[in-house]
Design an enzyme around this catalytic site. Structure first.
Site, PDB file in Angstrom:
ATOM      1  N   GLY A   1      13.099 -34.497  47.192  1.00 52.67           N
ATOM      2  CA  GLY A   1      14.310 -35.023  47.805  1.00 52.67           C
ATOM      3  C   GLY A   1      14.125 -36.395  48.414  1.00 52.67           C
TER       4      GLY A   1
ATOM      5  CG  ASP B   1      17.142 -40.042  53.984  1.00 50.68           C
ATOM      6  OD1 ASP B   1      16.967 -40.186  55.206  1.00 50.68           O
ATOM      7  OD2 ASP B   1      17.278 -38.924  53.451  1.00 50.68           O
TER       8      ASP B   1
ATOM      9  CG  ASN C   1      20.662 -38.764  55.362  1.00 53.17           C
ATOM     10  OD1 ASN C   1      21.653 -39.378  54.958  1.00 53.17           O
ATOM     11  ND2 ASN C   1      19.818 -39.299  56.219  1.00 53.17           N
TER      12      ASN C   1
ATOM     13  CE  LYS D   1      17.182 -35.141  53.859  1.00 51.83           C
ATOM     14  NZ  LYS D   1      16.324 -36.347  53.805  1.00 51.83           N
TER      15      LYS D   1
ATOM     16  CB  ALA E   1       9.492 -36.149  41.365  1.00 49.25           C
TER      17      ALA E   1
ATOM     18  CB  SER F   1      16.956 -36.210  64.766  1.00 43.38           C
ATOM     19  OG  SER F   1      16.437 -36.763  63.578  1.00 43.38           O
TER      20      SER F   1
END
Length: 280
Positions: free
Chosen positions: A134, A106, A91, A70, A132, A21
């Site tokens: 985040g 997201d 996020n 998150k 299942a 990022s």
């Protein structure tokens, strides 16, 4: 050139040393001539509340949030967007005149990447989602926004956790948990891995017990982007199916976060190029 007016944004998580990022966002800031800088901050669970206070005190323009924060970070924010509340995770944080607003980009990133890189004109009626956690929450939310998707098979290593997620997010009876028959697999048009199985350095692991369920007319999406070609993607290729990684999702969630912070939409190709260069 960093100066007294430079706005600071960044990402908090643990770990963060792997993240692309900073390279991605800083390349976009440079491309647009915006006086911003993006920095990664390693923040443990015990320091989360202090990190959010620090963001407010330092008047940072915004922040990305990655694992494991998150969900927990929501308790320290002033406002949660409807989408983030529905997903149950944040996020992206925007500092608007001292008010911290939590968003989730997201789901947008996932949908946009599949729309651009996918091989179908319409989303398939039947989808399989592995995981299942985040990331699965955002992907499942995105799938439930598509009226074409009538049936979502949620497969998780722990059945109870999958059932809890399905019950929490699905009010229309479109999400099914548990094992699948051969006839049900035959109807699947999209297979998504939202687990960390296959993530570097565990590059030889496969999130599916039996890769023979993959068909040539299926699109396989692995939201992992390190490595760029996972074991699942390799198996999909061997079966003649089209496969895509999670780089597009990473970039497009970043594009949306960038826009929320600056009011400007960056060029996605600049962010993709910077992310790929960073991963070398």
């Amino acid at each position: 050139m960093i100066n007294g007016s430079t706005r600071v944004v960044g990402v908090i998580g643990d770990p963060v040393d792997h993240t692309a990022s900073p390279a991605m966002h800083n390349a976009a800031f440079k491309d647009l001539g915006l006086d911003y800088i993006y920095v990664a901050f390693r923040v443990g669970n015990a320091e989360l509340s202090e990190a959010v206070k620090g963001m407010r005190a330092l008047n940072m323009a915004g922040m990305n949030v990655t694992v494991p924060h998150k969900k927990a970070v929501m308790a320290y924010l002033d406002v949660i967007s409807p989408e983030a509340r529905a997903i149950g995770a944040v996020n992206t944080i925007v500092n608007k005149d001292g008010k911290l607003i939590g968003h989730n980009t997201d789901a947008f990133g996932f949908t946009k990447s599949v729309d651009l890189e996918g091989t179908f004109k319409e989303w398939p009626q039947t989808v399989v989602l592995l995981g299942a956690g985040g990331a699965a929450r955002a992907v499942l939310f995105a799938l439930l926004q598509r009226p074409e998707v009538e049936r979502i098979h949620l497969i998780n290593r722990t059945l109870v956790r999958g059932e809890l997620l399905a019950n929490e997010m699905d009010s229309e009876g479109r999400v099914y948990t548990g094992s699948m028959s051969d006839s049900e697999w035959a109807e699947v048009g999209l297979l998504i891995n939202s687990t960390s199985v296959g993530l570097f350095p565990d590059v030889t692991s496969l999130p599916l017990r039996d890769a023979s369920v993959i068909r040539p007319d299926m699109l396989v999406v692995d939201i992992i982007y390190k490595p760029l070609q996972t074991q699942l993607m390799l198996k999909a290729g061997e079966c003649g199916a089209t496969a895509m990684n999670g780089l597009g999702m990473l970039v497009w969630q970043g594009v949306r976060a960038f826009e929320l912070w600056t009011g400007v939409i960056p060029r996605s190709e600049i962010m993709i190029s910077a992310a790929l260069e960073n991963m070398k």
